[in-house]
Design an enzyme around this catalytic site. Structure first.
Site, PDB file in Angstrom:
ATOM      1  N   ASP A  35       0.947  -1.235  -0.072  1.00  0.00           N
ATOM      2  CA  ASP A  35       0.035   0.210  -0.003  1.00  0.00           C
ATOM      3  C   ASP A  35       0.835   1.187   0.136  1.00  0.00           C
ATOM      4  OD1 ASP A  35      -1.899  -1.972   0.290  1.00  0.00           O
ATOM      5  OD2 ASP A  35      -2.745  -1.036   2.030  1.00  0.00           O
ATOM      6  N   TYR A  38       1.956   2.308  -3.294  1.00  0.00           N
ATOM      7  CA  TYR A  38       1.114   2.812  -4.094  1.00  0.00           C
ATOM      8  C   TYR A  38       0.691   4.289  -3.839  1.00  0.00           C
ATOM      9  CZ  TYR A  38      -3.736   3.352  -6.225  1.00  0.00           C
ATOM     10  OH  TYR A  38      -4.820   3.973  -6.772  1.00  0.00           O
ATOM     11  N   SER A  84     -37.048  -3.307 -14.455  1.00  0.00           N
ATOM     12  CA  SER A  84     -36.880  -4.026 -13.175  1.00  0.00           C
ATOM     13  C   SER A  84     -37.175  -5.395 -13.674  1.00  0.00           C
ATOM     14  CB  SER A  84     -38.247  -3.578 -12.281  1.00  0.00           C
ATOM     15  OG  SER A  84     -39.228  -3.412 -13.285  1.00  0.00           O
ATOM     16  N   ILE A  85     -37.291  -6.533 -12.769  1.00  0.00           N
ATOM     17  CA  ILE A  85     -37.281  -7.703 -13.033  1.00  0.00           C
ATOM     18  C   ILE A  85     -38.500  -8.224 -12.279  1.00  0.00           C
ATOM     19  CG2 ILE A  85     -35.527  -8.088 -11.135  1.00  0.00           C
ATOM     20  CD1 ILE A  85     -33.865  -9.935 -12.840  1.00  0.00           C
ATOM     21  N   GLU A 121     -27.124 -15.824 -11.354  1.00  0.00           N
ATOM     22  CA  GLU A 121     -26.184 -14.732 -10.837  1.00  0.00           C
ATOM     23  C   GLU A 121     -26.759 -14.637  -9.285  1.00  0.00           C
ATOM     24  OE1 GLU A 121     -26.578 -11.174 -12.893  1.00  0.00           O
ATOM     25  OE2 GLU A 121     -25.878 -12.463 -14.954  1.00  0.00           O
ATOM     26  N   LYS A 123     -28.366 -12.218  -6.447  1.00  0.00           N
ATOM     27  CA  LYS A 123     -29.163 -10.816  -6.575  1.00  0.00           C
ATOM     28  C   LYS A 123     -28.537 -10.022  -5.287  1.00  0.00           C
ATOM     29  CE  LYS A 123     -33.657  -8.961  -7.128  1.00  0.00           C
ATOM     30  NZ  LYS A 123     -33.697  -7.759  -6.046  1.00  0.00           N
ATOM     31  N   GLU A 180     -24.611  -3.498  -9.472  1.00  0.00           N
ATOM     32  CA  GLU A 180     -25.008  -3.185  -8.190  1.00  0.00           C
ATOM     33  C   GLU A 180     -23.819  -2.600  -7.251  1.00  0.00           C
ATOM     34  OE1 GLU A 180     -28.153  -3.856  -8.024  1.00  0.00           O
ATOM     35  OE2 GLU A 180     -28.941  -3.865  -6.078  1.00  0.00           O
ATOM     36  N   LYS A 307     -30.906 -15.783 -15.941  1.00  0.00           N
ATOM     37  CA  LYS A 307     -31.136 -15.036 -17.191  1.00  0.00           C
ATOM     38  C   LYS A 307     -31.099 -16.030 -18.285  1.00  0.00           C
ATOM     39  CE  LYS A 307     -29.549 -10.746 -15.084  1.00  0.00           C
ATOM     40  NZ  LYS A 307     -28.336  -9.891 -14.852  1.00  0.00           N
ATOM     41  N   CYS A 443     -26.478 -12.594  39.007  1.00  0.00           N
ATOM     42  CA  CYS A 443     -27.113 -12.873  40.228  1.00  0.00           C
ATOM     43  C   CYS A 443     -26.169 -13.464  40.981  1.00  0.00           C
ATOM     44  CB  CYS A 443     -28.354 -13.770  39.938  1.00  0.00           C
ATOM     45  SG  CYS A 443     -28.833 -14.807  41.184  1.00  0.00           S
TER      46      CYS A 443
HETATM   47  S1  IVH Z   1     -30.679  -7.736 -13.713  1.00  0.00           S
HETATM   48  C1  IVH Z   1     -33.353  -6.762 -16.998  1.00  0.00           C
HETATM   49  N1  IVH Z   1     -29.134  -8.739 -12.171  1.00  0.00           N
HETATM   50  O1  IVH Z   1     -32.368  -6.148  -8.705  1.00  0.00           O
HETATM   51  C2  IVH Z   1     -32.915  -7.063 -15.766  1.00  0.00           C
HETATM   52  N2  IVH Z   1     -30.505  -7.271 -11.155  1.00  0.00           N
HETATM   53  O2  IVH Z   1     -35.386  -6.016  -9.035  1.00  0.00           O
HETATM   54  C3  IVH Z   1     -32.217  -6.076 -14.914  1.00  0.00           C
HETATM   55  N3  IVH Z   1     -30.289  -6.874  -8.842  1.00  0.00           N
HETATM   56  O3  IVH Z   1     -32.635  -2.959 -10.153  1.00  0.00           O
HETATM   57  C4  IVH Z   1     -31.587  -6.299 -13.736  1.00  0.00           C
HETATM   58  N4  IVH Z   1     -28.793  -8.167  -8.566  1.00  0.00           N
HETATM   59  O4  IVH Z   1     -30.793  -3.260  -8.545  1.00  0.00           O
HETATM   60  C5  IVH Z   1     -29.907  -8.049 -12.139  1.00  0.00           C
HETATM   61  N5  IVH Z   1     -27.662 -10.154 -10.792  1.00  0.00           N
HETATM   62  C6  IVH Z   1     -28.491  -9.301 -10.862  1.00  0.00           C
HETATM   63  C7  IVH Z   1     -28.901  -8.330  -9.600  1.00  0.00           C
HETATM   64  C8  IVH Z   1     -29.872  -7.311  -9.904  1.00  0.00           C
HETATM   65  C9  IVH Z   1     -29.196  -7.431  -7.815  1.00  0.00           C
HETATM   66  C10 IVH Z   1     -31.025  -5.640  -8.606  1.00  0.00           C
HETATM   67  C11 IVH Z   1     -30.962  -4.479  -9.466  1.00  0.00           C
HETATM   68  C12 IVH Z   1     -32.462  -4.205 -10.075  1.00  0.00           C
HETATM   69  C13 IVH Z   1     -33.302  -5.141  -9.221  1.00  0.00           C
HETATM   70  C14 IVH Z   1     -34.485  -5.753  -9.956  1.00  0.00           C
END
Ligand code: IVH
Length: 688
Positions: A35, A38, A84-85, A121, A123, A180, A307, A443
């Site tokens: 470190d 660096y 969103s998912i 993946e 989440k 994320e 996915k 106690c």
């Molecule tokens: S894919 C079209 N992959 O979950 C798909 N989302 O509920 C778009 N998230 O807004 C998202 N891990 O903040 C994807 N491996 C992952 C994820 C992920 C966390 C979150 C992300 C998203 C939310 C959707």
């Protein structure tokens, strides 16, 4: 004045080097240089940039620090909406099959056809970000917002070491990476410890954070990047937005997995847990495997994401409203829930420790129904300011005991009092005391206290101690409450009549208990010692003591010094054993148990270990190259030395490591022998 060419070259070279090492350090976790090295390169670049401000560029490694606070965040319209998912509603691992079945149906594939390729993946439980790179340079970072319009948080995001500021030559002219931003659990704990420290020192505008997600979100939306920088954030990439199309020189991907591998090659952190999964069964297996690993991951996840791997199939599947049909989130049971506190009780443990426990309105959290949560001790209960009637967030992760994370202060409707530990034991009424430097009240009733007596008997009877089968909680409760048993030896004085007089105790079961008691008398010294329930004496210590002394009388007579000779026995444990056997009533219990016929085979004491440093006084100072302070102290104490904190004429040796300060000077002044780590090792082996 134009900048001399050699300065420009030097600056370029430094930036190149720093980008390289930042990637090794933050993303790969495999630093090549220390470190300090660096930091030196970093300062060198900083100085050159200060001298020649015209050389500053947005992707300079120095731009990770030092930006000015903002008044607010600018709005950003996402070039490609951040979707969103969909969430799979069946939370069981088998829920993964629903997704596969739906995908197959929508693609018109027969049930028995070849399996579909997926990417599985984690989440991550953080905040979605869009990172925009133009010509390989990070130009903008934005939050998801409503998916169409987010907030520009570039300054704060630049401070995240894991996010590349510049990309390699082969990256396309326009690249938006999505992923994320999150906070690791250890970083979160450290941050909260710092926050608590600040609050303790009187800081007004500081607070602790409820969970890593909130802490990360707070840091990303922090207007002062100086503060954001001190909040340790991490990042995982899992997708992308706008990318230069193939016709204009963009990348040629055909699958999601391939794209992720390329992102990794360009310097983005992609989770090592991301994997291909072929067909529904591999998705189910992934959900199960990650479910088992969940609590040991260094960060929070709230589920997994599946996915469809092929872009061609993704395109065919398309979207429903704002959710792609080719992806799904599959969650795990939530580890945090909101509930209310119905009362705060005080639980009395085997050693008399008083623990405040919040009784909760039942909630389903972390996969079980929780009705109690420990508040640990008085300080902790007051720090969290948990009061009866409060709405609280409870957390249960894995097999860990449920905990109250925080009170929801807006929901407090009443004026309940701050918790105070009763000064009397709630079970026996004896005085409860808190010893200096300890967090717990205890106690003082000892075996006079019904709660302690019950637990002491259960501890004595357990399988790993005296192994008395059939002597369970319900039976012991009755025996203690009915005053049938007051001390451990009373167990062996039980008669059939007394046992049969207890509730639901048929003669046959009473006879079984008596037989188990009789059978338990022939035991071993470690089991007996452990069963006595001496504070700090677990199974391992009981074995060590037995091996070292051979005979119980030798242990009972040993002073602290002798006890310290036992491997792995330190001062606290030694003192506890000594104090226990000094008490007349404890000796009496041992005596009576023996009189009742409890016996074991005694052995010979172990050969006494040599104590090359007995009577010597040693001071440790500075940082040793390989041994920690505690390790060095342990080794010295095992060899019989006394380790003290200050150097005087009585000091025999000073062991000095890097950055040793005044103690080393003092040693030299007094002519005390100074050793380094190697010298210490020789000394321990009796060679100095
Ligand atoms: S894919 C079209 N992959 O979950 C798909 N989302 O509920 C778009 N998230 O807004 C998202 N891990 O903040 C994807 N491996 C992952 C994820 C992920 C966390 C979150 C992300 C998203 C939310 C959707």
């Amino acid at each position: 004045m134009p900048v001399p060419a050699e300065v420009q070259e030097k600056v370029d070279a430094l930036r190149e080097l720093l980008h390289h090492h930042a990637h090794r350090y933050y993303v790969l976790d495999e630093p090549e240089i220390p470190d300090a090295e660096y930091d030196k390169l970093f300062r060198e670049l900083q100085e050159l940039e200060e001298l020649h401000p015209e050389l500053l560029v947005p992707d300079s490694p120095t731009r990770r620090v030092g930006a000015k606070p903002l008044d607010g965040f600018a709005k950003v319209r996402h070039k490609v909406p951040m979707l969103s998912i969909r969430t799979e509603t069946d939370i069981a691992a088998s829920g993964a099959r629903n997704f596969d079945a739906r995908v197959r149906r929508e693609l018109g594939l027969p049930e028995s056809g070849p399996p579909i390729e997926y990417v599985a993946e984690l989440k991550f439980d953080g905040l979605a970000l869009n990172l925009r790179y133009e010509n390989g340079v990070l130009v903008q970072a934005a939050t998801r917002g409503d998916g169409e319009i987010g907030e520009e948080v570039t300054q704060n995001i630049r401070t995240i070491g894991q996010i590349p500021l510049r990309l390699p030559q082969d990256a396309p002219p326009v690249l938006e990476v999505r992923g994320e931003v999150y906070m690791r659990r250890d970083d979160f704990e450290k941050l909260n410890a710092q926050q608590r420290e600040k609050i303790a020192q009187g800081a007004r505008n500081e607070k602790t954070f409820v969970n890593p997600r909130n802490a990360a979100a707070g840091a990303v939306r922090q207007l002062d990047p100086g503060i954001a920088r001190r909040r340790p954030l991490s990042f995982f990439a899992y997708g992308w937005g706008e990318v230069t199309p193939l016709e204009q020189g963009g990348p040629e991907f055909t699958t999601h997995f391939e794209a992720l591998l390329t992102l990794r090659a360009w310097g983005f952190p992609v989770s090592a847990r991301t994997q291909m999964a072929i067909g529904a069964e591999e998705l189910v297996a992934f959900h199960q495997a990650v479910g088992r690993e969940r609590d040991s991951l260094p960060f929070d996840i709230d589920g997994v994401v599946y996915k469809v791997n092929s872009f061609a199939l993704q395109k065919q599947l398309g979207f429903v409203s704002r959710e792609p049909r080719w992806a799904v989130a599959h969650k795990y049971p939530a580890q945090e829930q909101v509930t209310t506190v119905e009362s705060i009780d005080v639980y009395v443990g085997r050693t008399g420790k008083l623990t405040p426990v919040a009784r909760l309105a039942p909630v389903f959290v972390g996969g079980v129904t929780v009705t109690n949560a420990t508040l640990h001790n008085e300080d902790e209960a007051r720090r969290k300011d948990v009061r009866v009637g409060d709405t609280v967030i409870v957390r249960r992760a894995g097999d860990v005991i449920p905990e109250v994370v925080t009170v929801v202060p807006e929901k407090r409707m009443h004026e309940a009092l701050l918790f105070t530990m009763p000064r009397q034991c709630p079970v026996c009424g004896s005085q409860a005391v808190r010893e200096e430097g300890e967090a717990d009240y205890r106690c003082t009733g000892g075996l006079f206290c019904g709660a302690q007596r019950k637990q002491a008997i259960l501890h004595f009877a357990q399988r790993r101690a005296m192994d008395i089968e059939g002597l369970g909680e319900k039976l012991v409760d009755q025996m203690v409450e009915g005053n049938v048993i007051k001390t451990l030896p009373d167990l062996y004085r039980l008669g059939l009549a007394a046992l049969c007089s207890l509730d639901r105790m048929a003669e046959k079961s009473a006879q079984n208990v008596l037989a188990a008691l009789a059978g338990s008398k022939q035991t071993t010294l470690p089991r007996f010692l452990f069963g006595l329930g001496i504070r700090h004496v677990g199974e391992a210590t009981a074995k060590d003591l037995s091996r070292h002394f051979g005979k119980l009388d030798a242990i009972m007579e040993a002073g602290v010094e002798r006890l310290l000779e036992v491997p792995d026995v330190g001062p606290v444990v030694a003192q506890s054993i000594h104090t226990f056997f000094q008490q007349a009533h404890n000796r009496e219990v041992v005596e009576q148990l023996r009189a009742c016929g409890v016996c074991w085979e005694e052995g010979e004491p172990a050969a006494r270990v040599p104590k090359p440093l007995a009577g010597r006084t040693v001071v440790l100072t500075g940082t040793l190259p390989t041994l920690s302070r505690d390790e060095a102290k342990d080794l010295l104490e095992t060899a019989g030395a006394k380790v003290t904190g200050s150097v005087s004429k009585k000091t025999d040796y000073v062991v000095a490591g890097a950055e040793a300060g005044s103690k080393l000077d003092k040693a030299k002044e007094l002519g005390v022998t100074v050793l380094d780590e190697n010298g210490l090792k020789e000394l321990l082996h009796g060679r100095a």
